[in-house]
Design an enzyme around this catalytic site. Structure first.
Site, PDB file in Angstrom:
ATOM      1  N   ASP A 172       0.845  -1.198   0.000  1.00  0.00           N
ATOM      2  CA  ASP A 172       0.000   0.000   0.000  1.00  0.00           C
ATOM      3  C   ASP A 172       0.881   1.250   0.000  1.00  0.00           C
ATOM      4  O   ASP A 172       1.880   1.320   0.726  1.00  0.00           O
ATOM      5  CB  ASP A 172      -0.893  -0.015   1.246  1.00  0.00           C
ATOM      6  CG  ASP A 172      -2.026   0.984   1.177  1.00  0.00           C
ATOM      7  OD1 ASP A 172      -3.187   0.566   1.231  1.00  0.00           O
ATOM      8  OD2 ASP A 172      -1.744   2.200   1.099  1.00  0.00           O
ATOM      9  N   HIS A 216     -10.634  -5.186  -2.664  1.00  0.00           N
ATOM     10  CA  HIS A 216      -9.289  -5.457  -2.164  1.00  0.00           C
ATOM     11  C   HIS A 216      -9.356  -5.764  -0.680  1.00  0.00           C
ATOM     12  O   HIS A 216     -10.270  -5.330   0.020  1.00  0.00           O
ATOM     13  CB  HIS A 216      -8.345  -4.272  -2.419  1.00  0.00           C
ATOM     14  CG  HIS A 216      -8.863  -2.972  -1.936  1.00  0.00           C
ATOM     15  ND1 HIS A 216      -9.777  -2.210  -2.628  1.00  0.00           N
ATOM     16  CD2 HIS A 216      -8.611  -2.275  -0.793  1.00  0.00           C
ATOM     17  CE1 HIS A 216     -10.051  -1.120  -1.957  1.00  0.00           C
ATOM     18  NE2 HIS A 216      -9.371  -1.137  -0.836  1.00  0.00           N
TER      19      HIS A 216
HETATM   20  P1  AMP Z   1      -9.774   1.570   0.716  1.00  0.00           P
HETATM   21  O1  AMP Z   1      -9.892   2.805   1.558  1.00  0.00           O
HETATM   22  O2  AMP Z   1     -10.162   0.321   1.442  1.00  0.00           O
HETATM   23  O3  AMP Z   1     -10.480   1.713  -0.609  1.00  0.00           O
HETATM   24  O4  AMP Z   1      -8.226   1.390   0.466  1.00  0.00           O
HETATM   25  C1  AMP Z   1      -7.571   1.919  -0.633  1.00  0.00           C
HETATM   26  C2  AMP Z   1      -6.097   1.799  -0.330  1.00  0.00           C
HETATM   27  O5  AMP Z   1      -5.396   1.849  -1.544  1.00  0.00           O
HETATM   28  C3  AMP Z   1      -5.532   2.899   0.561  1.00  0.00           C
HETATM   29  O6  AMP Z   1      -4.930   2.304   1.709  1.00  0.00           O
HETATM   30  C4  AMP Z   1      -4.514   3.606  -0.327  1.00  0.00           C
HETATM   31  O7  AMP Z   1      -3.377   4.007   0.399  1.00  0.00           O
HETATM   32  C5  AMP Z   1      -4.183   2.542  -1.333  1.00  0.00           C
HETATM   33  N1  AMP Z   1      -3.786   2.985  -2.663  1.00  0.00           N
HETATM   34  C6  AMP Z   1      -4.424   3.855  -3.455  1.00  0.00           C
HETATM   35  N2  AMP Z   1      -3.788   3.958  -4.651  1.00  0.00           N
HETATM   36  C7  AMP Z   1      -2.733   3.115  -4.590  1.00  0.00           C
HETATM   37  C8  AMP Z   1      -1.693   2.761  -5.487  1.00  0.00           C
HETATM   38  N3  AMP Z   1      -1.601   3.318  -6.707  1.00  0.00           N
HETATM   39  N4  AMP Z   1      -0.777   1.855  -5.085  1.00  0.00           N
HETATM   40  C9  AMP Z   1      -0.843   1.296  -3.869  1.00  0.00           C
HETATM   41  N5  AMP Z   1      -1.801   1.586  -2.963  1.00  0.00           N
HETATM   42  C10 AMP Z   1      -2.728   2.487  -3.314  1.00  0.00           C
END
Ligand code: AMP
Ligand code: ZN
Length: 136
Positions: A31, A100
């Site tokens: 992440d 996810h």
């Molecule tokens: P959620 O709030 O459950 O939708 O989690 C989305 C997660 O994706 C968050 O913890 C972000 O930090 C992570 N995130 C968003 N874009 C990316 C990316 N390009 N690469 C890795 N993590 C990401």
């Protein structure tokens, strides 16, 4: 794959990522905004917006990937515990609308905020909830 879905692109390797694990159906990546050291996301390679859209077979496999990758994170990083978190809908904190699972390694006294304030289950609420929730 769904157009304009960043996790579709990452899962399928169109956008590079720090990949911890990959198989034919899933990619697990670090992440970019980690709650703790080793915070990892498990992404299915086929698009489903959330748990409710996820095909049953993918859901079954996802928990096995979580078990395998989670074990490797805890062992490899000497973590003391692991949270498995999965958000569905904006109200639940979902910001990327591609299913996810978060694997969040936990370390004694790390202060990472995966918690809530416990309320109280009243008899009235209990009866209402049990009367309204019907599982197929
Ligand atoms: P959620 O709030 O459950 O939708 O989690 C989305 C997660 O994706 C968050 O913890 C972000 O930090 C992570 N995130 C968003 N874009 C990316 C990316 N390009 N690469 C890795 N993590 C990401
Ligand atoms: Zn997607």
């Amino acid at each position: 794959m769904e157009d304009n879905c960043i996790f579709c692109k990452i899962a399928n390797g169109e956008i590079p990522s720090a990949t911890v694990y990959e198989d034919a159906e899933f990619r697990a990546i670090l992440d970019l905004g980690p709650a703790s050291k080793g915070h990892t996301l498990i992404l299915p390679k086929t698009h489903a917006a959330n748990l409710f859209e996820l095909p049953e077979e993918t859901a079954r496999k996802a928990i096995l990937v979580a078990k395998k990758v989670g074990k490797a994170l805890v062992e490899g990083l000497d973590a003391d515990g692991l949270n498995v978190v999965q958000n569905n809908g904006a109200a639940a904190g979902q910001t990327v609308m591609h299913f996810h699972m978060h694997l969040i390694p936990r370390y004694d006294s790390d202060g990472a905020g995966v918690t809530w304030t416990p309320g109280n289950l009243s008899d009235e609420a209990k009866e209402e909830i049990l009367g309204r929730v019907k599982v197929d």
